[in-house]
Design a protein around this motif. Structure first.
Motif, short mmCIF file in Angstrom:
data_model
loop_
_atom_site.label_atom_id
_atom_site.label_comp_id
_atom_site.label_asym_id
_atom_site.label_seq_id
_atom_site.Cartn_x
_atom_site.Cartn_y
_atom_site.Cartn_z
N THR A 188 0.83 -1.20 0.00
CA THR A 188 0.00 0.00 0.00
C THR A 188 0.86 1.24 0.00
OG1 THR A 188 -1.74 -1.14 1.23
CG2 THR A 188 -1.80 1.26 1.26
N THR A 231 0.45 5.22 0.62
CA THR A 231 -0.43 6.28 1.10
C THR A 231 0.16 7.60 0.67
OG1 THR A 231 -1.08 4.95 3.01
CG2 THR A 231 -1.53 7.30 3.12
N ASP A 257 -11.37 -1.63 -9.73
CA ASP A 257 -12.08 -1.44 -8.47
C ASP A 257 -11.58 -2.45 -7.44
OD1 ASP A 257 -13.23 -3.84 -9.25
OD2 ASP A 257 -15.22 -3.00 -9.60
N ALA A 258 -12.16 -2.41 -6.23
CA ALA A 258 -11.69 -3.27 -5.14
C ALA A 258 -11.86 -4.75 -5.46
CB ALA A 258 -12.42 -2.92 -3.85
N ASN A 316 -10.16 8.12 -0.49
CA ASN A 316 -10.53 6.99 -1.35
C ASN A 316 -9.34 6.09 -1.64
OD1 ASN A 316 -13.14 7.87 -1.47
ND2 ASN A 316 -12.98 8.74 -3.52
N ASP A 317 -9.67 4.85 -2.02
CA ASP A 317 -8.67 3.85 -2.38
C ASP A 317 -8.68 3.66 -3.89
OD1 ASP A 317 -7.85 2.81 0.31
OD2 ASP A 317 -10.01 2.43 0.42
N TYR A 318 -7.49 3.45 -4.45
CA TYR A 318 -7.33 3.19 -5.88
C TYR A 318 -6.43 1.96 -6.02
CZ TYR A 318 -9.42 7.74 -6.14
OH TYR A 318 -10.29 8.78 -5.98
N TYR A 319 -6.75 1.15 -7.01
CA TYR A 319 -6.09 -0.14 -7.14
C TYR A 319 -5.50 -0.31 -8.54
CZ TYR A 319 -9.06 -0.94 -3.09
OH TYR A 319 -9.69 -0.83 -1.88
N HIS A 358 -1.95 -1.05 -4.11
CA HIS A 358 -3.08 -0.33 -3.53
C HIS A 358 -2.61 1.08 -3.18
CE1 HIS A 358 -5.52 0.31 0.40
NE2 HIS A 358 -6.16 0.87 -0.62
N VAL A 359 -3.32 2.09 -3.64
CA VAL A 359 -2.98 3.48 -3.34
C VAL A 359 -4.13 4.08 -2.55
CG1 VAL A 359 -2.48 5.76 -4.30
CG2 VAL A 359 -1.57 3.73 -5.42
N TYR A 360 -3.79 4.67 -1.40
CA TYR A 360 -4.78 5.37 -0.59
C TYR A 360 -4.42 6.85 -0.61
CZ TYR A 360 -7.36 7.11 3.40
OH TYR A 360 -8.19 7.86 4.19
N CYS A 385 -4.68 10.16 1.15
CA CYS A 385 -4.94 10.63 2.50
C CYS A 385 -5.75 11.93 2.47
CB CYS A 385 -3.61 10.83 3.23
SG CYS A 385 -3.82 11.18 4.97
#
Length: 195
Positions: free
Chosen positions: A40, A42, A83-84, A133-136, A153-155, A157
């Motif tokens: 991940t 962030t 998407d997730a 949001n989260d990006y994948y 996974h990119v979050y 902040c």
């Protein structure tokens, strides 16, 4: 005088937090973190992520005109923003193609793609990244017998003031920015001069 020192310290601290960060991700077999679902990144809005594709450097032969044989490179991933559920199942049909790492013999250096995590984009092919949001990202291999799934996974902040981190099992935080250290030095210098 103490008020001036406090204002200067606060201004330098805020300036250090406003600077955009750049994260480098090497999307190839040598990065085992991409094989886990735990990798991940962030980031904050206005930060950048550089994706470096697999690369085979040219080997120059001294004294010959014939090109030396290059080692075969078959890993040419196609990166998708999904998407997730697409991330969990490594299903590229649940998203869109983002980049193609299809030039492993690019001259001089690996092919690099830059992603800016911004709220708004003037480009029709650009993406808007919203805080919280989260990006994948996943990749599908091109011309590869290896069926492993590479994932990131990119979050994004919520605030610029927090610490950005890259984690796989542990958390690796970035060190304090140089301007933050400068702000502490100026504050100490002003405090010593008033004492």
């Amino acid at each position: 005088m103490a008020a001036v020192a406090l204002v200067l310290c606060a201004a330098l601290y805020l300036a250090s937090r406003a600077a955009a960060e750049r994260f480098a991700v090497y999307w190839n077999h040598s990065n085992p973190r991409l094989l886990t679902k735990d990798y991940t990144l962030t980031a904050h809005t206005d930060d950048y992520m550089d994706i470096y594709c697999p690369h085979v450097p040219r080997i120059a032969s001294v004294g010959t005109t014939a090109q030396p044989k290059q080692p075969p490179l078959t890993f040419r991933p196609i990166l998708h923003l999904v998407d997730a559920e697409g991330f969990a199942r490594c299903d590229h049909t649940r998203g869109a193609v983002r980049w193609r790492c299809d030039r492993p013999k690019a001259p001089d250096m690996p092919l690099r793609f830059a992603e800016k995590f911004q709220l708004y984009t003037p480009f029709s092919a650009g993406y808007e990244f919203l805080p919280g949001n989260d990006y994948y990202y996943i990749s599908t291999p091109l011309l590869d017998n290896d069926k492993k799934c590479y994932r990131l996974h990119v979050y994004i902040c919520c605030s610029k003031g927090g610490m950005a981190r890259v984690s796989d099992a542990s958390s690796l935080c970035r060190p304090p920015a140089m301007l933050t250290l400068a702000a502490m030095a100026v504050t100490f210098w002003l405090w010593r001069s008033m004492a």
